[in-house]
Scaffold this motif. Sequence first.
Motif, PDB file in Angstrom:
ATOM      1  N   THR A 143       0.835  -1.191   0.000  1.00  0.00           N
ATOM      2  CA  THR A 143       0.000   0.000   0.000  1.00  0.00           C
ATOM      3  C   THR A 143       0.876   1.249   0.000  1.00  0.00           C
ATOM      4  OG1 THR A 143      -0.029   0.129   2.414  1.00  0.00           O
ATOM      5  CG2 THR A 143      -1.713  -1.263   1.357  1.00  0.00           C
ATOM      6  N   TRP A 144       0.254   2.414  -0.121  1.00  0.00           N
ATOM      7  CA  TRP A 144       1.025   3.653  -0.093  1.00  0.00           C
ATOM      8  C   TRP A 144       1.676   3.838   1.279  1.00  0.00           C
ATOM      9  CZ3 TRP A 144       0.099   7.520   3.398  1.00  0.00           C
ATOM     10  CH2 TRP A 144      -1.154   7.521   4.041  1.00  0.00           C
ATOM     11  N   ARG A 145       1.021   3.364   2.330  1.00  0.00           N
ATOM     12  CA  ARG A 145       1.615   3.455   3.664  1.00  0.00           C
ATOM     13  C   ARG A 145       2.902   2.624   3.732  1.00  0.00           C
ATOM     14  NH1 ARG A 145      -3.901   3.389   4.916  1.00  0.00           N
ATOM     15  NH2 ARG A 145      -4.598   5.193   6.141  1.00  0.00           N
ATOM     16  N   TYR A 146       2.862   1.464   3.092  1.00  0.00           N
ATOM     17  CA  TYR A 146       4.046   0.627   3.057  1.00  0.00           C
ATOM     18  C   TYR A 146       5.180   1.332   2.322  1.00  0.00           C
ATOM     19  CZ  TYR A 146       7.170  -3.268   2.076  1.00  0.00           C
ATOM     20  OH  TYR A 146       8.266  -4.072   1.985  1.00  0.00           O
ATOM     21  N   SER A 147       4.867   1.977   1.204  1.00  0.00           N
ATOM     22  CA  SER A 147       5.883   2.693   0.424  1.00  0.00           C
ATOM     23  C   SER A 147       6.488   3.835   1.226  1.00  0.00           C
ATOM     24  CB  SER A 147       5.268   3.221  -0.876  1.00  0.00           C
ATOM     25  OG  SER A 147       4.793   2.157  -1.676  1.00  0.00           O
ATOM     26  N   VAL A 148       5.646   4.559   1.952  1.00  0.00           N
ATOM     27  CA  VAL A 148       6.147   5.637   2.807  1.00  0.00           C
ATOM     28  C   VAL A 148       7.062   5.068   3.888  1.00  0.00           C
ATOM     29  CG1 VAL A 148       5.489   7.377   4.528  1.00  0.00           C
ATOM     30  CG2 VAL A 148       4.215   7.194   2.379  1.00  0.00           C
ATOM     31  N   GLY A 149       6.663   3.914   4.436  1.00  0.00           N
ATOM     32  CA  GLY A 149       7.487   3.264   5.449  1.00  0.00           C
ATOM     33  C   GLY A 149       8.857   2.883   4.919  1.00  0.00           C
ATOM     34  N   CYS A 150       8.906   2.456   3.655  1.00  0.00           N
ATOM     35  CA  CYS A 150      10.199   2.098   3.047  1.00  0.00           C
ATOM     36  C   CYS A 150      11.101   3.316   2.926  1.00  0.00           C
ATOM     37  CB  CYS A 150       9.969   1.464   1.673  1.00  0.00           C
ATOM     38  SG  CYS A 150       9.209  -0.177   1.745  1.00  0.00           S
ATOM     39  N   TYR A 151      10.529   4.464   2.532  1.00  0.00           N
ATOM     40  CA  TYR A 151      11.317   5.695   2.437  1.00  0.00           C
ATOM     41  C   TYR A 151      11.835   6.101   3.819  1.00  0.00           C
ATOM     42  CZ  TYR A 151      10.101   6.642  -2.429  1.00  0.00           C
ATOM     43  OH  TYR A 151       9.984   6.573  -3.800  1.00  0.00           O
ATOM     44  N   PHE A 152      10.980   5.954   4.825  1.00  0.00           N
ATOM     45  CA  PHE A 152      11.388   6.283   6.190  1.00  0.00           C
ATOM     46  C   PHE A 152      12.555   5.391   6.635  1.00  0.00           C
ATOM     47  CE2 PHE A 152      11.097   4.991  10.671  1.00  0.00           C
ATOM     48  CZ  PHE A 152      11.400   6.201  11.275  1.00  0.00           C
ATOM     49  N   LYS A 153      12.455   4.090   6.371  1.00  0.00           N
ATOM     50  CA  LYS A 153      13.505   3.153   6.776  1.00  0.00           C
ATOM     51  C   LYS A 153      14.812   3.432   6.046  1.00  0.00           C
ATOM     52  CE  LYS A 153      10.165  -0.419   7.994  1.00  0.00           C
ATOM     53  NZ  LYS A 153       9.522  -1.685   7.590  1.00  0.00           N
ATOM     54  N   ALA A 154      14.719   3.820   4.777  1.00  0.00           N
ATOM     55  CA  ALA A 154      15.925   4.174   4.026  1.00  0.00           C
ATOM     56  C   ALA A 154      16.598   5.395   4.646  1.00  0.00           C
ATOM     57  CB  ALA A 154      15.581   4.443   2.563  1.00  0.00           C
ATOM     58  N   GLY A 155      15.772   6.383   4.999  1.00  0.00           N
ATOM     59  CA  GLY A 155      16.316   7.585   5.634  1.00  0.00           C
ATOM     60  C   GLY A 155      16.908   7.303   6.999  1.00  0.00           C
TER      61      GLY A 155
END
Length: 295
Positions: free
Chosen positions: A255-267
């Motif tokens: 989901t879009w929430r999952y995608s946002v979570g991936c960006y957060f984890k990368a950061g």
Amino acid sequence: MTITVGAHRGYRKLFPENTILSFDQAVNHGADMIELDLHLSSDQVLVVIHDQSTKAVFGTDYNVCKTSYKDVLSKLRTTRHPPQPMPMFSDVLEWLSDYPDVKLMLDIKRDNPAKDVIRLILEELTKKNTDVNFWRKRIIFGLWSVDYYLLNQELLEGFDVVNIAVDLKKSFQFANTVAAEGGKLHGISFLHLIWYHQKYRTELVKFANSNSLVLYLWTINDPYLVKECGVNLITDDIGMAKKALSGVPVASGPTWRYSVGCYFKAGLFSTVQFLLGRDYNLKYLALAMKKFKLL
């Protein structure tokens, strides 16, 4: 490529961690390897527990390294049900005899005495089976610090050794130091957050491939990452991981929430590397990451 699926402290998702019950359930649900943590008690007993303090798992706060196993630690029971005792390493070896195809990855904590812990592990192994070559096929030594390798290089000869790491630069230095001493590192077991950051992930894979190193990622509890990472993995949820790898759809899709979570984890991973590179103390950040199940 055949992916090795390791159980992080056993089947930690459903059972008390670092217990024989948890290990048994992990293997019964398809684990190829058990990752476990070792500490040395005050009466020189190798015990299986992650933290130096017993509070998180057993409720009562004892410092494992300063407490007798025979008099105190052996009597503790996990607060998580069903209540389980703290196993000795010798208990694990006895249990392992029923599973000839399962390997152990031993996470050697840095608060253990570097000159003693490897020797004592080997003593326990040879009490169970005097053929060291037998154990060389079953045991993987997980070391955080290269000093533990350098002080025990002769004892570790022939065993698979992996560097457990969160710092990319220091992990590369670990491998290069081992090579310079005439040794051979088997692999690197790296914090899973690196896989969300393309630049660092690429660096790790390139280094591993060029040095013939096996890669493990810990601790992966994300079914999408299990399916997509393509490397050996260590997970709290062995049932989920085996299901994801079998090709069974885990959901309709990220989901879009999952995608946002991936960006957060990368950061977050990038921030950790920046701070580690400048020798910041990350104690409180690590505690926060544990709380949110990122470690």
